[in-house]
Design a protein around this motif. Structure first.
Motif, PDB file in Angstrom:
ATOM      1  N   LEU A  33     -10.060 -12.961  -4.256  1.00  0.00           N
ATOM      2  CA  LEU A  33      -8.781 -12.344  -4.035  1.00  0.00           C
ATOM      3  C   LEU A  33      -8.784 -10.943  -4.743  1.00  0.00           C
ATOM      4  O   LEU A  33      -9.380 -10.843  -5.923  1.00  0.00           O
ATOM      5  N   TYR A  34      -8.292  -9.844  -3.764  1.00  0.00           N
ATOM      6  CA  TYR A  34      -8.676  -8.451  -4.261  1.00  0.00           C
ATOM      7  C   TYR A  34      -7.058  -7.788  -4.304  1.00  0.00           C
ATOM      8  O   TYR A  34      -6.338  -7.921  -3.247  1.00  0.00           O
ATOM      9  N   HIS A  35      -6.706  -7.017  -5.323  1.00  0.00           N
ATOM     10  CA  HIS A  35      -5.686  -5.974  -5.335  1.00  0.00           C
ATOM     11  C   HIS A  35      -6.054  -4.808  -5.710  1.00  0.00           C
ATOM     12  O   HIS A  35      -7.013  -4.474  -6.360  1.00  0.00           O
ATOM     13  N   VAL A  36      -5.605  -3.619  -4.784  1.00  0.00           N
ATOM     14  CA  VAL A  36      -5.826  -2.228  -5.370  1.00  0.00           C
ATOM     15  C   VAL A  36      -4.515  -1.668  -5.363  1.00  0.00           C
ATOM     16  O   VAL A  36      -3.587  -1.684  -4.401  1.00  0.00           O
ATOM     17  N   VAL A  37      -4.516  -0.723  -6.354  1.00  0.00           N
ATOM     18  CA  VAL A  37      -3.169  -0.404  -6.649  1.00  0.00           C
ATOM     19  C   VAL A  37      -3.207   1.417  -6.927  1.00  0.00           C
ATOM     20  O   VAL A  37      -4.512   1.666  -7.580  1.00  0.00           O
ATOM     21  N   GLU A  38      -2.573   2.193  -6.405  1.00  0.00           N
ATOM     22  CA  GLU A  38      -2.440   3.618  -6.860  1.00  0.00           C
ATOM     23  C   GLU A  38      -0.989   3.717  -7.538  1.00  0.00           C
ATOM     24  O   GLU A  38      -0.233   3.303  -6.829  1.00  0.00           O
ATOM     25  N   ILE A  39      -1.054   4.413  -8.792  1.00  0.00           N
ATOM     26  CA  ILE A  39       0.138   4.723  -9.725  1.00  0.00           C
ATOM     27  C   ILE A  39       0.614   5.892  -9.454  1.00  0.00           C
ATOM     28  O   ILE A  39      -0.267   6.900  -9.536  1.00  0.00           O
ATOM     29  N   ASP A  40       1.839   6.329  -9.786  1.00  0.00           N
ATOM     30  CA  ASP A  40       2.605   7.477 -10.182  1.00  0.00           C
ATOM     31  C   ASP A  40       3.528   7.386 -11.213  1.00  0.00           C
ATOM     32  O   ASP A  40       4.447   6.720 -11.194  1.00  0.00           O
ATOM     33  N   GLY A  41       2.973   7.177 -12.500  1.00  0.00           N
ATOM     34  CA  GLY A  41       3.738   7.019 -13.784  1.00  0.00           C
ATOM     35  C   GLY A  41       3.628   5.469 -13.757  1.00  0.00           C
ATOM     36  O   GLY A  41       2.824   4.722 -13.780  1.00  0.00           O
ATOM     37  N   ASP A  42       5.092   4.849 -13.811  1.00  0.00           N
ATOM     38  CA  ASP A  42       5.172   3.420 -13.740  1.00  0.00           C
ATOM     39  C   ASP A  42       5.697   3.010 -12.444  1.00  0.00           C
ATOM     40  O   ASP A  42       6.383   1.971 -12.115  1.00  0.00           O
ATOM     41  N   LEU A  76      -1.663  -7.409 -12.033  1.00  0.00           N
ATOM     42  CA  LEU A  76      -1.381  -6.925 -13.455  1.00  0.00           C
ATOM     43  C   LEU A  76      -2.847  -6.329 -13.876  1.00  0.00           C
ATOM     44  O   LEU A  76      -2.932  -5.062 -14.647  1.00  0.00           O
ATOM     45  N   SER A  77      -3.900  -6.838 -13.544  1.00  0.00           N
ATOM     46  CA  SER A  77      -5.296  -6.527 -14.116  1.00  0.00           C
ATOM     47  C   SER A  77      -5.564  -5.071 -13.186  1.00  0.00           C
ATOM     48  O   SER A  77      -6.148  -4.157 -13.933  1.00  0.00           O
ATOM     49  N   ALA A  78      -5.059  -4.937 -11.793  1.00  0.00           N
ATOM     50  CA  ALA A  78      -5.420  -3.661 -11.089  1.00  0.00           C
ATOM     51  C   ALA A  78      -4.481  -2.698 -11.931  1.00  0.00           C
ATOM     52  O   ALA A  78      -4.861  -1.546 -11.704  1.00  0.00           O
ATOM     53  N   PHE A  79      -3.429  -3.053 -12.194  1.00  0.00           N
ATOM     54  CA  PHE A  79      -2.235  -1.729 -13.037  1.00  0.00           C
ATOM     55  C   PHE A  79      -2.984  -1.376 -14.243  1.00  0.00           C
ATOM     56  O   PHE A  79      -3.069   0.000 -14.390  1.00  0.00           O
ATOM     57  N   ASP A  80      -3.491  -2.397 -15.090  1.00  0.00           N
ATOM     58  CA  ASP A  80      -4.111  -1.791 -16.214  1.00  0.00           C
ATOM     59  C   ASP A  80      -5.489  -0.919 -15.906  1.00  0.00           C
ATOM     60  O   ASP A  80      -5.563  -0.092 -16.657  1.00  0.00           O
ATOM     61  N   ALA A  81      -6.159  -1.294 -14.984  1.00  0.00           N
ATOM     62  CA  ALA A  81      -7.400  -0.409 -14.523  1.00  0.00           C
ATOM     63  C   ALA A  81      -6.913   0.878 -14.193  1.00  0.00           C
ATOM     64  O   ALA A  81      -7.599   1.896 -14.499  1.00  0.00           O
ATOM     65  N   ALA A  82      -5.823   0.905 -13.352  1.00  0.00           N
ATOM     66  CA  ALA A  82      -5.161   2.161 -12.838  1.00  0.00           C
ATOM     67  C   ALA A  82      -4.842   3.209 -13.956  1.00  0.00           C
ATOM     68  O   ALA A  82      -5.079   4.285 -13.808  1.00  0.00           O
ATOM     69  N   ILE A 125       4.641   2.313  -8.281  1.00  0.00           N
ATOM     70  CA  ILE A 125       3.495   2.133  -7.119  1.00  0.00           C
ATOM     71  C   ILE A 125       3.589   2.953  -6.301  1.00  0.00           C
ATOM     72  O   ILE A 125       4.634   3.475  -5.304  1.00  0.00           O
ATOM     73  N   ALA A 126       2.516   3.760  -5.927  1.00  0.00           N
ATOM     74  CA  ALA A 126       2.357   4.907  -4.988  1.00  0.00           C
ATOM     75  C   ALA A 126       1.546   4.293  -3.854  1.00  0.00           C
ATOM     76  O   ALA A 126       1.926   4.508  -2.735  1.00  0.00           O
ATOM     77  N   ARG A 127       0.887   3.105  -3.976  1.00  0.00           N
ATOM     78  CA  ARG A 127      -0.124   2.506  -2.922  1.00  0.00           C
ATOM     79  C   ARG A 127      -0.138   1.037  -3.419  1.00  0.00           C
ATOM     80  O   ARG A 127      -0.695   1.092  -4.695  1.00  0.00           O
ATOM     81  N   PHE A 128      -0.193   0.137  -2.558  1.00  0.00           N
ATOM     82  CA  PHE A 128      -0.911  -1.082  -2.803  1.00  0.00           C
ATOM     83  C   PHE A 128      -1.614  -1.652  -1.707  1.00  0.00           C
ATOM     84  O   PHE A 128      -1.032  -1.809  -0.601  1.00  0.00           O
ATOM     85  N   GLU A 129      -2.663  -2.405  -1.823  1.00  0.00           N
ATOM     86  CA  GLU A 129      -3.548  -3.036  -0.788  1.00  0.00           C
ATOM     87  C   GLU A 129      -3.880  -4.526  -1.481  1.00  0.00           C
ATOM     88  O   GLU A 129      -4.181  -4.514  -2.542  1.00  0.00           O
ATOM     89  N   PHE A 130      -4.031  -5.452  -0.613  1.00  0.00           N
ATOM     90  CA  PHE A 130      -4.587  -6.762  -0.942  1.00  0.00           C
ATOM     91  C   PHE A 130      -5.228  -7.353  -0.014  1.00  0.00           C
ATOM     92  O   PHE A 130      -5.206  -6.935   1.113  1.00  0.00           O
ATOM     93  N   LEU A 131      -6.393  -8.136  -0.484  1.00  0.00           N
ATOM     94  CA  LEU A 131      -7.411  -8.940   0.600  1.00  0.00           C
ATOM     95  C   LEU A 131      -7.463 -10.203   0.128  1.00  0.00           C
ATOM     96  O   LEU A 131      -7.950 -10.509  -0.791  1.00  0.00           O
ATOM     97  N   ALA A 132      -7.013 -11.303   0.921  1.00  0.00           N
ATOM     98  CA  ALA A 132      -6.858 -12.830   0.337  1.00  0.00           C
ATOM     99  C   ALA A 132      -8.147 -13.241   1.041  1.00  0.00           C
ATOM    100  O   ALA A 132      -8.695 -12.781   2.169  1.00  0.00           O
ATOM    101  N   PRO A 133      -8.590 -14.456   0.518  1.00  0.00           N
ATOM    102  CA  PRO A 133      -9.676 -15.116   0.890  1.00  0.00           C
ATOM    103  C   PRO A 133      -9.813 -15.622   2.268  1.00  0.00           C
ATOM    104  O   PRO A 133     -10.772 -15.635   3.076  1.00  0.00           O
ATOM    105  N   PRO A 173      -8.316   8.647 -11.608  1.00  0.00           N
ATOM    106  CA  PRO A 173      -7.158   8.630 -12.212  1.00  0.00           C
ATOM    107  C   PRO A 173      -6.091   7.852 -11.226  1.00  0.00           C
ATOM    108  O   PRO A 173      -5.772   8.464 -10.172  1.00  0.00           O
ATOM    109  N   GLY A 174      -5.167   7.084 -11.840  1.00  0.00           N
ATOM    110  CA  GLY A 174      -4.208   6.606 -11.300  1.00  0.00           C
ATOM    111  C   GLY A 174      -4.538   5.337 -10.227  1.00  0.00           C
ATOM    112  O   GLY A 174      -3.496   4.771  -9.398  1.00  0.00           O
TER     113      GLY A 174
END
Length: 354
Positions: free
Chosen positions: A282-291, A62-68, A293-301, A268-269
């Motif tokens: 823990l890391y999440h990276v998202v790329e969005i197209d409107g509402d 959710l925090s990554a989505f807000d940032a996007a 998900i165009a891309r999602f990456e994550f990296l766990a400890p 942008p996005g």
């Protein structure tokens, strides 16, 4: 190899650990599974996929989505997210300490059951959290925790367990340590954005694989951390953090919340978030197209700590094992201290004499 299993093989030359071979887990193809899906549909999916640290994953997403969207969550939402992460971190630290570790019976087993029941209401309001923390403190005292969990009463279950991890069963070499911190966040998320699974499956920072988790967090507060960190040292650090988190949830003092949740706008996005959960960053990276998900990456400890050239390998290589089963049990205890989010298969193999 199971999709949810890490294979660790300790290579022995007599009584010396010559090397450690780690075959990492296979990670689910979430980038492909999430692509094109509505953001609103993924929250429940995350909770099912990540049974451990599910709150941390939800907050990161959710925090990554807000940032996007280049938005900042309202202060009350941000605080609720941090509270959820801290409550879950305390729960996971207690579970990792007590469940399956100690030899329990009678009142000790009852205390652990009471402790784990109390963690189920840590996510409630302030009054509920304070009552839960009180119950946790009482259970820790019954198990031998003096002054919370930082010291132990002589002769108690906790004292006996910690003292059993000291001694000559596993003599670790002094090694230079490196730790993952919030200062590394941008480097990590930009690598995730650039390289995707090629980076998240085997991450590094300029060739270095830093440690993340409880011992790393202790190092933030005590930069002169010892170069030898055995099972007893690591469990004492866990105990100290349990006491600190209890105080945080009891007093609702937010001064300790710096770095627990961080978010980053990447253009942008595109957005990213870092969350300091029980097992590390823990890391999440998202790329969005409107509402969507165009891309999602994550990296766990776990990918840092159980890297083929990572902290476990550095800690164990060159160690001397005591005779009999004690040495191997001590190795198991050390590996368990890194608290992976999946199962670990630990084996030993002779490769010759040093």
């Amino acid at each position: 190899m199971s999709l949810a299993l890490i294979d660790v093989t300790v290579l022995l030359a007599g009584s010396t650990i010559a090397d450690v071979a780690i075959l990492p887990r296979s990670r689910p193809p979430l980038a492909r599974l999430f692509a094109g899906k509505p953001v609103s549909s993924l929250r429940s999916v995350l909770l099912r996929l990540f049974s451990l640290c599910s709150a941390a994953h939800e907050v990161a997403f959710l925090s990554a989505f807000d940032a996007a969207r280049n938005e900042t969550a309202p202060p009350e939402v941000r605080k609720a997210r941090i509270d959820a992460v801290i409550a879950e971190r305390l729960t996971e630290l207690l579970r990792g300490f007590f469940v399956g570790r100690l030899t329990l019976g009678g009142s000790s087993a009852a205390a652990v059951r009471a402790l784990m029941r109390a963690t189920t209401v840590l996510g409630g309001g302030i009054a509920e959290r304070r009552e839960a923390v009180l119950q946790i403190r009482e259970a820790l005292t019954a198990l031998g925790g003096a002054g919370g969990a930082q010291q132990t009463w002589p002769g108690s279950v906790l004292a006996a367990h910690l003292s059993g991890l000291d001694g000559d069963a596993l003599l670790l070499p002094a090694v230079e340590q490196s730790f993952l911190t919030a200062a590394d966040d941008l480097d990590v998320v930009l690598r995730l954005l650039a390289d995707g699974p090629a980076f998240s499956d085997a991450p590094d920072l300029d060739g270095q694989i830093p440690e993340t988790g409880v011992w790393a967090r202790q190092a933030w507060h005590a930069p002169a951390s010892p170069l030898v960190a055995g099972p007893a040292d690591r469990l004492k650090a866990r105990s100290a953090e349990v006491a600190l988190l209890c105080t945080r949830l009891e007093t609702d003092e937010t001064a300790a919340d710096v770095g627990v949740v961080a978010s980053y706008w990447l253009g942008p996005g595109r957005g990213a978030a870092a969350v300091e959960c029980a097992r590390g960053r823990l890391y999440h990276v998202v790329e969005i197209d409107g509402d969507r998900i165009a891309r999602f990456e994550f990296l766990a400890p776990t990918e840092w700590n159980f890297h083929a050239r990572g902290p476990i390998v550095r800690s164990l290589r060159g160690s001397a094992l005591g005779p009999g089963r004690q040495g191997r049990d001590a190795v198991r205890a050390l590996v368990d201290c890194f608290d992976p989010c999946v199962g670990v298969s630990l084996g030993f193999r002779e490769v010759g004499h040093a």
